[in-house]
Design an enzyme around this catalytic site. Sequence first.
Site, PDB file in Angstrom:
ATOM      1  CB  CYS A 114      -0.941   0.006   1.193  1.00 59.51           C
ATOM      2  SG  CYS A 114      -1.822  -1.541   1.384  1.00 59.51           S
ATOM      3  CG  HIS A 275      -3.270   2.862   2.184  1.00 55.12           C
ATOM      4  ND1 HIS A 275      -3.859   2.493   0.997  1.00 55.12           N
ATOM      5  CD2 HIS A 275      -3.350   1.784   3.003  1.00 55.12           C
ATOM      6  CE1 HIS A 275      -4.273   1.243   1.097  1.00 55.12           C
ATOM      7  NE2 HIS A 275      -3.981   0.789   2.300  1.00 55.12           N
ATOM      8  CG  ASN A 305      -6.859  -1.257   1.520  1.00 54.65           C
ATOM      9  OD1 ASN A 305      -6.127  -0.926   0.597  1.00 54.65           O
ATOM     10  ND2 ASN A 305      -6.408  -1.609   2.708  1.00 54.65           N
TER      11      ASN A 305
HETATM   12  N1  ACO Z   1     -18.977  -8.959   9.028  1.00 57.50           N
HETATM   13  C1  ACO Z   1     -19.514  -9.228  10.209  1.00 57.50           C
HETATM   14  N2  ACO Z   1     -18.802  -9.611  11.296  1.00 57.50           N
HETATM   15  C2  ACO Z   1     -17.466  -9.690  11.130  1.00 57.50           C
HETATM   16  C3  ACO Z   1     -16.842  -9.423   9.909  1.00 57.50           C
HETATM   17  C4  ACO Z   1     -17.659  -9.047   8.830  1.00 57.50           C
HETATM   18  N3  ACO Z   1     -17.158  -8.751   7.599  1.00 57.50           N
HETATM   19  N4  ACO Z   1     -15.512  -9.604  10.066  1.00 57.50           N
HETATM   20  C5  ACO Z   1     -15.299  -9.965  11.337  1.00 57.50           C
HETATM   21  N5  ACO Z   1     -16.484 -10.027  11.985  1.00 57.50           N
HETATM   22  C6  ACO Z   1     -16.724 -10.382  13.386  1.00 57.50           C
HETATM   23  C7  ACO Z   1     -15.658 -11.272  13.952  1.00 57.50           C
HETATM   24  O1  ACO Z   1     -15.919 -12.634  13.647  1.00 57.50           O
HETATM   25  C8  ACO Z   1     -15.781 -10.986  15.419  1.00 57.50           C
HETATM   26  O2  ACO Z   1     -16.877 -11.697  15.938  1.00 57.50           O
HETATM   27  P1  ACO Z   1     -16.807 -12.343  17.406  1.00 57.50           P
HETATM   28  O3  ACO Z   1     -16.627 -11.184  18.343  1.00 57.50           O
HETATM   29  O4  ACO Z   1     -18.105 -13.039  17.519  1.00 57.50           O
HETATM   30  O5  ACO Z   1     -15.609 -13.250  17.387  1.00 57.50           O
HETATM   31  C9  ACO Z   1     -16.143  -9.504  15.474  1.00 57.50           C
HETATM   32  O6  ACO Z   1     -16.664  -9.191  14.169  1.00 57.50           O
HETATM   33  C10 ACO Z   1     -14.962  -8.613  15.760  1.00 57.50           C
HETATM   34  O7  ACO Z   1     -13.884  -8.974  14.922  1.00 57.50           O
HETATM   35  P2  ACO Z   1     -12.519  -8.252  14.990  1.00 57.50           P
HETATM   36  O8  ACO Z   1     -11.564  -8.837  13.993  1.00 57.50           O
HETATM   37  O9  ACO Z   1     -12.066  -8.183  16.429  1.00 57.50           O
HETATM   38  O10 ACO Z   1     -12.948  -6.826  14.516  1.00 57.50           O
HETATM   39  P3  ACO Z   1     -12.223  -5.462  14.712  1.00 57.50           P
HETATM   40  O11 ACO Z   1     -13.056  -4.601  15.521  1.00 57.50           O
HETATM   41  O12 ACO Z   1     -10.785  -5.624  15.085  1.00 57.50           O
HETATM   42  O13 ACO Z   1     -12.278  -4.913  13.229  1.00 57.50           O
HETATM   43  C11 ACO Z   1     -10.853  -4.590  11.323  1.00 57.50           C
HETATM   44  C12 ACO Z   1     -11.609  -5.605  12.166  1.00 57.50           C
HETATM   45  C13 ACO Z   1     -11.856  -3.645  10.679  1.00 57.50           C
HETATM   46  C14 ACO Z   1     -10.091  -5.286  10.207  1.00 57.50           C
HETATM   47  C15 ACO Z   1      -9.907  -3.832  12.272  1.00 57.50           C
HETATM   48  O14 ACO Z   1      -9.061  -4.728  12.947  1.00 57.50           O
HETATM   49  C16 ACO Z   1      -9.091  -2.824  11.580  1.00 57.50           C
HETATM   50  O15 ACO Z   1      -9.558  -1.743  11.287  1.00 57.50           O
HETATM   51  N6  ACO Z   1      -7.819  -3.129  11.339  1.00 57.50           N
HETATM   52  C17 ACO Z   1      -6.957  -2.275  10.595  1.00 57.50           C
HETATM   53  C18 ACO Z   1      -6.497  -3.011   9.482  1.00 57.50           C
HETATM   54  C19 ACO Z   1      -6.936  -2.494   8.151  1.00 57.50           C
HETATM   55  O16 ACO Z   1      -7.614  -1.525   7.967  1.00 57.50           O
HETATM   56  N7  ACO Z   1      -6.440  -3.203   7.211  1.00 57.50           N
HETATM   57  C20 ACO Z   1      -6.640  -2.867   5.883  1.00 57.50           C
HETATM   58  C21 ACO Z   1      -5.570  -3.409   5.108  1.00 57.50           C
HETATM   59  S1  ACO Z   1      -4.028  -3.058   5.749  1.00 57.50           S
HETATM   60  C22 ACO Z   1      -3.430  -1.831   4.954  1.00 57.50           C
HETATM   61  O17 ACO Z   1      -3.903  -1.471   3.961  1.00 57.50           O
HETATM   62  C23 ACO Z   1      -2.264  -1.202   5.577  1.00 57.50           C
END
Ligand code: ACO
Length: 348
Positions: A114, A275, A305
Site C-alpha cells: 500500500c 492510503h 482498500n
Molecule cells: N462482518 C460481520 N462480522 C465480522 C466481519 C464481517 N465482515 N468480520 C469480522 N467479523 C466479526 C468477527 O468474527 C468478530 O466476531 P466475534 O466477536 O463473535 O468473534 C467480530 O466481528 C470482531 O472482529 P474483529 O476482527 O475483532 O474486529 P475489529 O473490531 O478488530 O475490526 C478490522 C476488524 C476492521 C479489520 C480492524 O481490525 C481494523 O480496522 N484493522 C486495521 C487493518 C486495516 O484496515 N487493514 C486494511 C488493510 S491493511 C493496509 O492497507 C495497511
Amino acid sequence: MKGMEIVGLGKALPGVRLENEELKEYMDTSDEWIRTRTGIGSRYLCTGEESLTELASGASLKALKDANVRPEEIGLVICATCTTDYMVPSMACAVQEILGIPGGVPAFDINAACSGFVYGLQLVNALMRGGDACRGKRKYALLIGGEQLSKMLDFSERSVSVLFGDGAAAAVVRASEEKRFYCHTAAEGDRSALYAHTVGRNQIPESAYEGRQVVPENPLQIRQETAEKILRDGYLQMDGKKVFRFAVKALAGEIEEMELRSGICAEDIDYIVCHQANVRIIDYVRKQKKLPEGKFFMNLREYGNTSGASIPLALADMKEKGLLRPGTRIFCVGFGAGLTWGGCYLEF
Ligand code: ACO
C-alpha cells in the site's frame, strides 16, 4: 532545487461495483458492520474477463491525455503493484507495449504494497536526478499504482475480503525547478501482520484438493500439510489489530516527517491524502492531531482498500473534482504490508 511535479492523472476501474449488501450473498456479514468498522460502502472488482493489465494501461492512457504528453515523450515507466498479472514480464513492460512507448527507457515494477505509489515517486525522483532517466525529449515519467486484490481474496472468509477492491491510477511526472518535492520511505520486515504467498498451484498435487493423503507425484515431494498451507496462504492473511496499531503510528509519524521537511504544518497544508485503508485509522490520527474534518481527502467509501492504487486513485478523483489547483500543497502518506510506510510533499 530538486523538485518534481505531477502534470497528468488518470484512473481505471473494473466494470462491477459490489455494494456491502451484495456481499451477504457470499458470507455472513452486514452493511452496518462493514460501514461502522471501516467506512467502506462498496468496492469495484474485476470480472473474469478483466485484468490488471487492462486497468493499468487504461489509467495510463488517460493520464497521458490529461498531461497532453505522447508515448514518445515518456522516459521511464514504473508500476507499483503487489498483484501483478505476470511473474514475468513486469506490468510496466506490458503497459509500455500496449501504449506503444518506444523502447530504450527503463520500465519495471516495484512491490511496497500500500506504500507503493509513495515509494514510486521517490524512485522516479532519484532516477531523474541521480540516474539518467527522462533525458532530452523523453523527459516525462509514467508512474502507475494498480491492483487486482480480488485475486487473493477468499470470499467465504468475511474478516479480510470485505475490505479490499480493484483499480488502477497513473500519474505523469516531470522534474521541476519551481515545484518542491520531499519524500521519505521506510520499512520494517514483518511477515506475519499482513501477507499472501504466491500460490504456485502447479506445485500442488491434485490430491491435496480432495483431502487425500499425498503420494509424492513430482520431484518436489510436497506433503499434504504443506500443500494445504500453500493453498491457504495464497489468500491474503491479516492480523487486523496489529495492522491498525502500525497504521496509526505510521500515518502520524509521516505527517510529522513531512511537516519537518516542507516547513509547513499540517493545519496549513491543503490536503492530506493517505492510503485509503479504513476511516477509523484516519479519524484516530485526525483527532489526535486536532485537524478539521475535510483535511483528509477520502474516497474509500466507494472503492474500499485498493492498496498501491489508493493514493493515485485519490489524486485522480481530486483532480476530477477540481481540488488540485495551481498552488495546492499536499502531504501523501502510504502504509502497508512489509511493513512499509512513507510520506511525500507535493505542490500542484
Ligand atoms: N462482518 C460481520 N462480522 C465480522 C466481519 C464481517 N465482515 N468480520 C469480522 N467479523 C466479526 C468477527 O468474527 C468478530 O466476531 P466475534 O466477536 O463473535 O468473534 C467480530 O466481528 C470482531 O472482529 P474483529 O476482527 O475483532 O474486529 P475489529 O473490531 O478488530 O475490526 C478490522 C476488524 C476492521 C479489520 C480492524 O481490525 C481494523 O480496522 N484493522 C486495521 C487493518 C486495516 O484496515 N487493514 C486494511 C488493510 S491493511 C493496509 O492497507 C495497511
